[in-house]
Design a protein around this motif. Structure first.
Motif, PDB file in Angstrom:
ATOM      1  N   ARG A 117       0.303  -1.518  -0.008  1.00 37.17           N
ATOM      2  CA  ARG A 117       0.118   0.177   0.024  1.00 37.17           C
ATOM      3  C   ARG A 117       0.945   1.502   0.008  1.00 37.17           C
ATOM      4  NH1 ARG A 117      -4.025   0.067   4.554  1.00 37.17           N
ATOM      5  NH2 ARG A 117      -5.063   1.617   3.489  1.00 37.17           N
ATOM      6  N   PRO A 118       1.679   1.418  -0.805  1.00 39.48           N
ATOM      7  CA  PRO A 118       2.607   2.380  -1.423  1.00 39.48           C
ATOM      8  C   PRO A 118       1.257   3.689  -0.984  1.00 39.48           C
ATOM      9  CG  PRO A 118       2.164   1.660  -2.945  1.00 39.48           C
ATOM     10  CD  PRO A 118       1.627   0.892  -2.261  1.00 39.48           C
ATOM     11  N   GLU A 119       0.729   4.095  -1.613  1.00 33.27           N
ATOM     12  CA  GLU A 119       0.177   5.711  -1.427  1.00 33.27           C
ATOM     13  C   GLU A 119      -0.220   6.108  -0.116  1.00 33.27           C
ATOM     14  OE1 GLU A 119      -0.966   2.674  -3.299  1.00 33.27           O
ATOM     15  OE2 GLU A 119      -0.648   3.487  -5.818  1.00 33.27           O
ATOM     16  N   ALA A 120      -1.365   4.571   0.948  1.00 39.19           N
ATOM     17  CA  ALA A 120      -1.462   5.046   2.442  1.00 39.19           C
ATOM     18  C   ALA A 120       0.308   5.106   3.076  1.00 39.19           C
ATOM     19  CB  ALA A 120      -2.106   3.698   2.916  1.00 39.19           C
ATOM     20  N   ALA A 121       1.176   4.639   2.711  1.00 35.92           N
ATOM     21  CA  ALA A 121       1.951   4.282   3.802  1.00 35.92           C
ATOM     22  C   ALA A 121       2.982   6.287   2.891  1.00 35.92           C
ATOM     23  CB  ALA A 121       3.728   3.762   2.525  1.00 35.92           C
ATOM     24  N   TYR A 122       2.504   6.375   1.689  1.00 34.13           N
ATOM     25  CA  TYR A 122       3.134   7.917   1.552  1.00 34.13           C
ATOM     26  C   TYR A 122       2.282   9.080   2.185  1.00 34.13           C
ATOM     27  CZ  TYR A 122       4.114  12.195  -0.891  1.00 34.13           C
ATOM     28  OH  TYR A 122       4.375  13.822  -1.295  1.00 34.13           O
ATOM     29  N   ARG A 123       0.692   8.513   2.390  1.00 33.35           N
ATOM     30  CA  ARG A 123       0.069   9.849   2.944  1.00 33.35           C
ATOM     31  C   ARG A 123       0.614  10.506   4.507  1.00 33.35           C
ATOM     32  NH1 ARG A 123      -3.892   7.084   0.000  1.00 33.35           N
ATOM     33  NH2 ARG A 123      -4.259   6.597   0.939  1.00 33.35           N
ATOM     34  N   ILE A 124       0.756   8.830   5.043  1.00 30.77           N
ATOM     35  CA  ILE A 124       0.908   8.933   6.803  1.00 30.77           C
ATOM     36  C   ILE A 124       2.380   9.684   6.161  1.00 30.77           C
ATOM     37  CG2 ILE A 124       2.763   7.721   8.988  1.00 30.77           C
ATOM     38  CD1 ILE A 124       1.075   4.957   8.068  1.00 30.77           C
ATOM     39  N   VAL A 125       4.004  10.331   5.566  1.00 27.07           N
ATOM     40  CA  VAL A 125       4.503  10.936   6.070  1.00 27.07           C
ATOM     41  C   VAL A 125       4.123  12.188   5.481  1.00 27.07           C
ATOM     42  CG1 VAL A 125       6.874  11.286   5.192  1.00 27.07           C
ATOM     43  CG2 VAL A 125       6.022   9.023   4.642  1.00 27.07           C
ATOM     44  N   GLU A 126       3.291  12.005   4.093  1.00 26.62           N
ATOM     45  CA  GLU A 126       3.040  13.922   4.180  1.00 26.62           C
ATOM     46  C   GLU A 126       1.789  14.646   5.036  1.00 26.62           C
ATOM     47  OE1 GLU A 126       0.881  14.746  -0.162  1.00 26.62           O
ATOM     48  OE2 GLU A 126       0.361  13.548   0.678  1.00 26.62           O
ATOM     49  N   ARG A 127       0.956  13.708   6.085  1.00 28.78           N
ATOM     50  CA  ARG A 127       0.384  14.211   6.986  1.00 28.78           C
ATOM     51  C   ARG A 127       1.401  14.918   8.528  1.00 28.78           C
ATOM     52  NH1 ARG A 127      -3.205   9.393   6.735  1.00 28.78           N
ATOM     53  NH2 ARG A 127      -1.851   8.629   8.123  1.00 28.78           N
ATOM     54  N   ARG A 128       1.993  13.963   8.515  1.00 25.79           N
ATOM     55  CA  ARG A 128       3.085  14.614   9.453  1.00 25.79           C
ATOM     56  C   ARG A 128       4.152  15.521   9.241  1.00 25.79           C
ATOM     57  NH1 ARG A 128       3.138   8.575  12.198  1.00 25.79           N
ATOM     58  NH2 ARG A 128       1.136   8.115  12.094  1.00 25.79           N
ATOM     59  N   TRP A 129       4.477  15.690   8.235  1.00 24.57           N
ATOM     60  CA  TRP A 129       5.438  16.129   7.589  1.00 24.57           C
ATOM     61  C   TRP A 129       5.746  17.653   7.518  1.00 24.57           C
ATOM     62  CZ3 TRP A 129      10.328  15.891   5.176  1.00 24.57           C
ATOM     63  CH2 TRP A 129      10.912  17.154   4.832  1.00 24.57           C
ATOM     64  N   THR A 130       4.490  18.956   7.963  1.00 27.57           N
ATOM     65  CA  THR A 130       5.061  19.853   8.024  1.00 27.57           C
ATOM     66  C   THR A 130       5.372  20.026   9.641  1.00 27.57           C
ATOM     67  OG1 THR A 130       3.417  20.371   6.560  1.00 27.57           O
ATOM     68  CG2 THR A 130       4.246  21.835   7.993  1.00 27.57           C
ATOM     69  N   ALA A 131       4.674  19.962  10.387  1.00 31.53           N
ATOM     70  CA  ALA A 131       5.215  19.260  11.522  1.00 31.53           C
ATOM     71  C   ALA A 131       6.338  18.706  12.392  1.00 31.53           C
ATOM     72  CB  ALA A 131       4.043  18.525  12.984  1.00 31.53           C
ATOM     73  N   TRP A 132       6.576  18.071  11.527  1.00 30.20           N
ATOM     74  CA  TRP A 132       7.377  16.576  11.540  1.00 30.20           C
ATOM     75  C   TRP A 132       9.084  18.017  11.279  1.00 30.20           C
ATOM     76  CZ3 TRP A 132      12.208  16.015   8.803  1.00 30.20           C
ATOM     77  CH2 TRP A 132      12.876  15.093   9.005  1.00 30.20           C
ATOM     78  N   ARG A 133       8.535  18.714  10.218  1.00 30.73           N
ATOM     79  CA  ARG A 133       9.819  19.083   9.843  1.00 30.73           C
ATOM     80  C   ARG A 133      10.422  20.434  10.793  1.00 30.73           C
ATOM     81  NH1 ARG A 133       9.665  22.890   3.709  1.00 30.73           N
ATOM     82  NH2 ARG A 133       8.283  23.211   4.206  1.00 30.73           N
ATOM     83  N   GLY A 134       8.980  21.508  10.739  1.00 27.75           N
ATOM     84  CA  GLY A 134       9.022  22.279  11.346  1.00 27.75           C
ATOM     85  C   GLY A 134       9.953  22.466  12.826  1.00 27.75           C
ATOM     86  N   ARG A 135      10.483  21.148  13.684  1.00 23.79           N
ATOM     87  CA  ARG A 135      11.294  21.065  14.889  1.00 23.79           C
ATOM     88  C   ARG A 135      12.101  20.426  14.419  1.00 23.79           C
ATOM     89  NH1 ARG A 135       9.335  22.868  19.679  1.00 23.79           N
ATOM     90  NH2 ARG A 135       6.641  22.671  20.182  1.00 23.79           N
ATOM     91  N   ALA A 136      11.795  19.771  13.479  1.00 20.23           N
ATOM     92  CA  ALA A 136      13.348  18.897  13.498  1.00 20.23           C
ATOM     93  C   ALA A 136      14.496  19.918  12.223  1.00 20.23           C
ATOM     94  CB  ALA A 136      13.329  17.701  12.085  1.00 20.23           C
ATOM     95  N   VAL A 137      14.155  20.675  11.603  1.00 21.18           N
ATOM     96  CA  VAL A 137      14.735  21.924  11.429  1.00 21.18           C
ATOM     97  C   VAL A 137      15.543  23.375  12.526  1.00 21.18           C
ATOM     98  CG1 VAL A 137      13.392  23.634  11.417  1.00 21.18           C
ATOM     99  CG2 VAL A 137      15.189  23.012   9.508  1.00 21.18           C
ATOM    100  N   GLU A 138      14.952  22.877  13.580  1.00 20.43           N
ATOM    101  CA  GLU A 138      15.415  24.298  14.125  1.00 20.43           C
ATOM    102  C   GLU A 138      17.002  23.661  14.864  1.00 20.43           C
ATOM    103  OE1 GLU A 138      12.750  24.220  17.527  1.00 20.43           O
ATOM    104  OE2 GLU A 138      11.275  25.066  16.568  1.00 20.43           O
ATOM    105  N   PRO A 139      17.531  22.467  15.381  1.00 20.98           N
ATOM    106  CA  PRO A 139      18.848  21.515  15.426  1.00 20.98           C
ATOM    107  C   PRO A 139      19.658  22.658  14.732  1.00 20.98           C
ATOM    108  CG  PRO A 139      17.581  20.417  16.549  1.00 20.98           C
ATOM    109  CD  PRO A 139      16.683  21.274  15.592  1.00 20.98           C
ATOM    110  N   LEU A 140      18.853  22.497  13.452  1.00 26.14           N
ATOM    111  CA  LEU A 140      19.835  22.122  12.583  1.00 26.14           C
ATOM    112  C   LEU A 140      20.144  24.341  12.093  1.00 26.14           C
ATOM    113  CD1 LEU A 140      21.296  20.560   9.804  1.00 26.14           C
ATOM    114  CD2 LEU A 140      19.113  21.620   8.304  1.00 26.14           C
ATOM    115  N   ILE A 141      19.138  24.956  12.194  1.00 25.94           N
ATOM    116  CA  ILE A 141      19.353  26.122  11.808  1.00 25.94           C
ATOM    117  C   ILE A 141      20.003  26.903  13.072  1.00 25.94           C
ATOM    118  CG2 ILE A 141      18.045  28.781  12.184  1.00 25.94           C
ATOM    119  CD1 ILE A 141      15.711  27.166  10.447  1.00 25.94           C
ATOM    120  N   ARG A 142      20.263  26.767  14.686  1.00 23.83           N
ATOM    121  CA  ARG A 142      20.898  26.744  15.702  1.00 23.83           C
ATOM    122  C   ARG A 142      22.970  26.401  15.501  1.00 23.83           C
ATOM    123  NH1 ARG A 142      16.918  23.998  19.397  1.00 23.83           N
ATOM    124  NH2 ARG A 142      15.511  25.232  19.648  1.00 23.83           N
TER     125      ARG A 142
END
Length: 484
Positions: free
Chosen positions: A342-367
């Motif tokens: 079920r690759p479409e459903a697999a990608y939807r999981i990442v897509e749904r969580r992407w914005t929130a995850w990226r917003g937190r994950a990028v902070e240490p990189l920017i620091r």
């Protein structure tokens, strides 16, 4: 067909420099190379050996093997290598101990420069308690006076640090090289991506060459993830899965604590609750040593205390490697769906969580980028900045993304406060007002003297650019911090 080798120009140059010293001085040089699993230590050294045009032996230890088996494997590898002038020079019967094995090695070393590689060194030390001493004795008496470059590799960061510590036999005998992941600038160069996409690719891959080698050129991160969701054996899933199983094979309390942090729990109390059982949360006496092991010894977690001129709480925990962080937060679930076709459903999981995850994950990189810029750029507004962190109170209201100061964990001076907005919309006046209001609560913040910084994926509105903001960064500025 072998996968292409990417990046690592600086590290290859450092190894070539050591080999040149061996050739010039006709004496031995030892280098201890440590780095997380899958960061590319073995591949880097193999690439170096292939290009060095000198005889070498490359031995990789096997976890769990007995000392007798390890020595037998080493002897067999030595016999098949380019090091001895003839195979017959290596005894058909393997020695029974490491001192004799190292004597065998010394006996076949050529008079010209050569390379000896011992990979997964901590596993050898685990197998035989006398290995460290045997290696030190062999180096001092048999190898150091010969033109040999000894490369000692290990993924257990704590054990590799201990190997060359002052109270251990090999102290003072080896240069130390810490191999980190590729940085965002190198990631962008390898993949042919612009700054914003390079940062996304770095967050998804963790800068790990094993994933980047499978990444099609000029492919944005989410497009890559979408394609890989059709392949449950993709390195996107396999690399973090292998690292997790290698370090934490059993589903014990340590693994539960790591997974609690990976799922988004950041505070001691929340981690204790999630990693606990039906009988209740993990007691502090159990959780605190586990967190210490994961942060200090394993380095799989990082801990961020609030940064200001006053001690603060609570400290926040995060998964240090962004690729493993994404795996625990989203791609592990996606992999399960991918395995079920079920690759479409697999990608939807990442897509749904992407914005929130990226917003937190990028902070240490920017620091980290701001710290690099403060150290290297003459144009940085606050040259006294030594550390960049964040600040929050117990209510997390407010939570300030960026605090630049002269030292940590308790600062002497706060130079700037800032906000990170890594979204499709620009940083606007409302965001600026929130930053000013929140920053005023930070101990050490002076409204008349402390600066304001904004780091935004989509830039800032005209009202903000016309206002009194001392530093505005975009994706290009973040990536540029890693440029020479």
């Amino acid at each position: 067909m072998p996968t292409p080798f990417v990046g690592r120009h600086t590290e290859l140059a450092l190894l070539r420099k050591r080999l040149a010293r061996v050739s010039a001085d006709v004496t031995g040089v030892a280098v201890a190379i440590r780095g997380r699993r899958q960061v590319g230590k073995s591949r880097l050294v193999q690439e170096f050996c292939d290009g060095a045009a000198v005889p070498y032996v490359f031995f990789t230890a096997t976890k769990g093997a007995s000392p007798v088996e390890g020595i037998a494997d080493f002897t067999a590898e030595l016999r098949e290598s380019s090091l001895p002038a003839a195979r017959e020079l290596v005894p058909a019967t393997a020695p029974t101990n490491w001192p004799d094995a190292f004597r065998t090695l010394a006996a076949v070393l050529p008079a010209s420069p050569s390379i000896v590689v011992l990979d997964e060194l901590p596993w050898l030390a685990e197998q035989d308690p006398v290995f460290d001493g045997a290696l030190q004795t062999a180096w001092d008496r048999l190898l150091a006076g010969r033109p040999v470059l000894l490369l000692l590799l290990g993924s257990d960061l704590h054990m590799m640090e201990r190997f060359t510590a002052y109270d251990r036999p090999f102290y003072g005998r080896a240069d130390s090289l810490v191999l980190g992941p590729l940085d965002p600038a190198e990631t962008g160069d390898v993949l042919g991506l612009d700054a914003a996409d390079a940062i996304d690719a770095h967050l998804v891959s963790g800068g790990l060459p094993g994933i980047l080698r499978a990444w099609p050129h000029a492919t944005p991160a989410l497009d890559f993830v979408k394609d890989e969701c059709a392949d449950p054996a993709s390195p996107l899933f396999g690399v973090p899965e292998a690292a997790l199983l290698a370090e934490f094979p059993a589903p014990d309390q340590t693994r539960r604590v790591l997974e609690a942090v990976g799922s988004g729990d950041r505070t001691h109390a929340n981690i204790a609750a999630t990693a606990g059982s039906q009988s209740g949360a993990l007691p502090s006496g159990v959780l605190s040593p586990l967190l210490r092991r994961l942060t200090v010894e394993k380095r799989v977690l990082a801990v961020d205390p609030p940064l200001s001129t006053s001690p603060g709480k609570p400290a926040l925990y995060r998964v240090a490697d962004s690729n493993l962080r994404l795996y625990l937060a989203a791609t592990r679930s996606a992999q399960e769906l991918s395995r079920r076709g079920r690759p479409e459903a697999a990608y939807r999981i990442v897509e749904r969580r992407w914005t929130a995850w990226r917003g937190r994950a990028v902070e240490p990189l920017i620091r980290e980028a701001l710290e690099l810029a403060a150290a290297a750029s003459e144009d940085f507004p606050w040259p006294g900045t030594e550390v960049v962190g964040g600040w929050w109170n117990r209510r997390f209201a407010p939570e300030i993304d960026l605090i630049g100061a002269d030292r940590a964990p308790v600062a002497g001076s706060v130079y700037f406060a800032g906000s990170v907005k890594w979204l499709a919309s620009p940083f606007d006046q409302q965001d600026l007002n929130a930053l000013r209001t929140g920053a005023a609560e930070v101990p050490g913040f002076d409204p008349g003297g402390t600066g304001l910084a904004v780091v935004s994926l989509s830039g800032v509105t005209r009202a903000v650019s016309d206002d009194a903001v001392d530093l505005v960064w975009g994706a290009k500025d973040v990536v540029a911090a890693w440029r020479p």
